[in-house]
Motif scaffolding. Structure first.
Motif, short mmCIF file in Angstrom:
data_model
loop_
_atom_site.label_atom_id
_atom_site.label_comp_id
_atom_site.label_asym_id
_atom_site.label_seq_id
_atom_site.Cartn_x
_atom_site.Cartn_y
_atom_site.Cartn_z
N GLY A 122 -8.55 -2.79 0.04
CA GLY A 122 -8.75 -1.48 0.24
C GLY A 122 -7.62 -0.95 0.04
O GLY A 122 -6.74 -0.89 -0.95
N ASP A 131 -12.01 -0.35 9.53
CA ASP A 131 -11.94 -0.57 10.61
C ASP A 131 -12.46 1.36 10.17
O ASP A 131 -12.53 1.74 11.77
N SER A 186 -7.54 -6.63 2.78
CA SER A 186 -6.93 -6.22 2.03
C SER A 186 -6.78 -5.54 0.62
O SER A 186 -5.92 -4.85 0.20
N1 AR6 Z 1 -18.62 -2.77 4.89
C1 AR6 Z 1 -17.44 -3.58 4.09
N2 AR6 Z 1 -16.73 -3.27 3.61
C2 AR6 Z 1 -16.40 -2.41 3.55
C3 AR6 Z 1 -16.79 -1.21 4.21
C4 AR6 Z 1 -17.90 -1.42 5.72
N3 AR6 Z 1 -18.22 -1.21 5.86
N4 AR6 Z 1 -15.75 0.31 4.46
C5 AR6 Z 1 -15.48 -0.74 3.27
N5 AR6 Z 1 -15.41 -1.51 2.75
P1 AR6 Z 1 -9.80 -1.70 3.92
P2 AR6 Z 1 -7.34 -2.78 3.67
C6 AR6 Z 1 -14.35 -2.53 1.78
O1 AR6 Z 1 -9.32 -0.39 2.32
O2 AR6 Z 1 -7.57 -2.61 2.57
C7 AR6 Z 1 -7.66 1.11 6.91
O3 AR6 Z 1 -6.44 2.44 7.36
C8 AR6 Z 1 -14.01 -2.02 0.84
O4 AR6 Z 1 -13.73 -1.80 -0.66
O5 AR6 Z 1 -10.93 -1.09 4.67
O6 AR6 Z 1 -7.36 -4.74 4.21
C9 AR6 Z 1 -6.77 0.31 8.59
O7 AR6 Z 1 -6.32 0.77 9.55
C10 AR6 Z 1 -12.54 -2.90 0.50
O8 AR6 Z 1 -12.76 -3.76 -0.90
O9 AR6 Z 1 -8.96 -2.54 4.27
C11 AR6 Z 1 -5.49 -0.47 7.98
O10 AR6 Z 1 -3.89 0.48 7.58
C12 AR6 Z 1 -12.30 -3.57 1.56
O11 AR6 Z 1 -13.55 -3.56 2.35
C13 AR6 Z 1 -5.65 -0.66 5.95
O12 AR6 Z 1 -7.41 0.04 5.65
C14 AR6 Z 1 -11.20 -3.64 2.08
O13 AR6 Z 1 -10.73 -2.46 2.81
C15 AR6 Z 1 -6.69 -1.75 5.90
O14 AR6 Z 1 -6.62 -1.99 4.50
#
Ligand code: AR6
Length: 183
Positions: free
Chosen positions: A127, A40, A125
């Motif tokens: 991260g 995000d 979901s």
């Molecule tokens: N490109 C691809 N994957 C990524 C990137 C990127 N640039 N950055 C992180 N990942 P997350 P969630 C991976 O936390 O768990 C936010 O604050 C990361 O390593 O982005 O759905 C939102 O506002 C992980 O494996 O998403 C929500 O409040 C995956 O993407 C909350 O986090 C998802 O990590 C959503 O949490």
């Protein structure tokens, strides 16, 4: 790694979702559509303030968990950002599995409605929301493969995994999903 499902291609790569020149990319959003860290943060940083302005204007009520909404992609190479809200993992007894599958399905439906031929997903979901990676990978790929088999579009779905650990989990899950469907 890649697989062919009917006329569609399903591929796994490591990389950064914000760099994908697919018709749409999917954001791992929260239900307030308020921005945050991880995917995000990277999308709003890279795309510029126009994405948040549009999000607040069109979706002031936010987006329920398991659903998704669409905006333009600002300065990013994609045309659209589909903001999908996956579940926060608690203990697996709070509909996490069906909500995660629904977030993927709704993203695919919205991509179809926007005539997108190609779509890139991050690992929703897994991260900040702490969904166990292996389980999330299986649900993600099972849901997307079933959707492609049924609807025959988008032509390309790419999972963009941020590190080798996520890539390996998705590669194992894809092998399992493909073999389930051969039986
Ligand atoms: N490109 C691809 N994957 C990524 C990137 C990127 N640039 N950055 C992180 N990942 P997350 P969630 C991976 O936390 O768990 C936010 O604050 C990361 O390593 O982005 O759905 C939102 O506002 C992980 O494996 O998403 C929500 O409040 C995956 O993407 C909350 O986090 C998802 O990590 C959503 O949490």
């Amino acid at each position: 790694m890649q697989a062919t499902i009917g006329a569609c291609k399903l591929e796994l790569v490591t990389g950064d979702i914000t760099r994908q020149a697919t018709d749409a990319i999917v954001n791992a959003a929260n239900s307030w559509l308020a921005g945050g860290g991880g995917v995000d943060g990277a999308i709003h940083r890279g795309g510029g303030p126009g994405i948040m302005e549009e999000t607040q204007r069109r979706y002031p009520q936010g987006c329920p968990t398991g659903d998704a909404v669409v905006t333009g992609a600002g300065k990013l190479p994609a045309r659209y950002v589909i903001h999908a809200v996956g579940p926060i993992w608690k203990d697996g007894q709070n509909q996490e599995e069906s909500l995660l599958a629904s977030a993927y399905r709704r993203s695919l439906e919205i991509a179809g409605a926007q005539q997108c031929a190609s779509l890139a997903f991050p690992s929703l979901s897994t991260g900040a929301y702490a969904y166990p990676l292996q389980q999330a990978a299986h649900i993600a790929l099972h849901t997307v493969a079933a959707y492609l088999r049924l609807h025959g579009q988008p032509q390309l779905v790419r999972f963009v995994l941020f590190d080798d650990r996520a890539y390996e989990a998705y590669a194992d899950a894809l092998t399992a999903v493909l073999s389930e469907n051969r039986c």
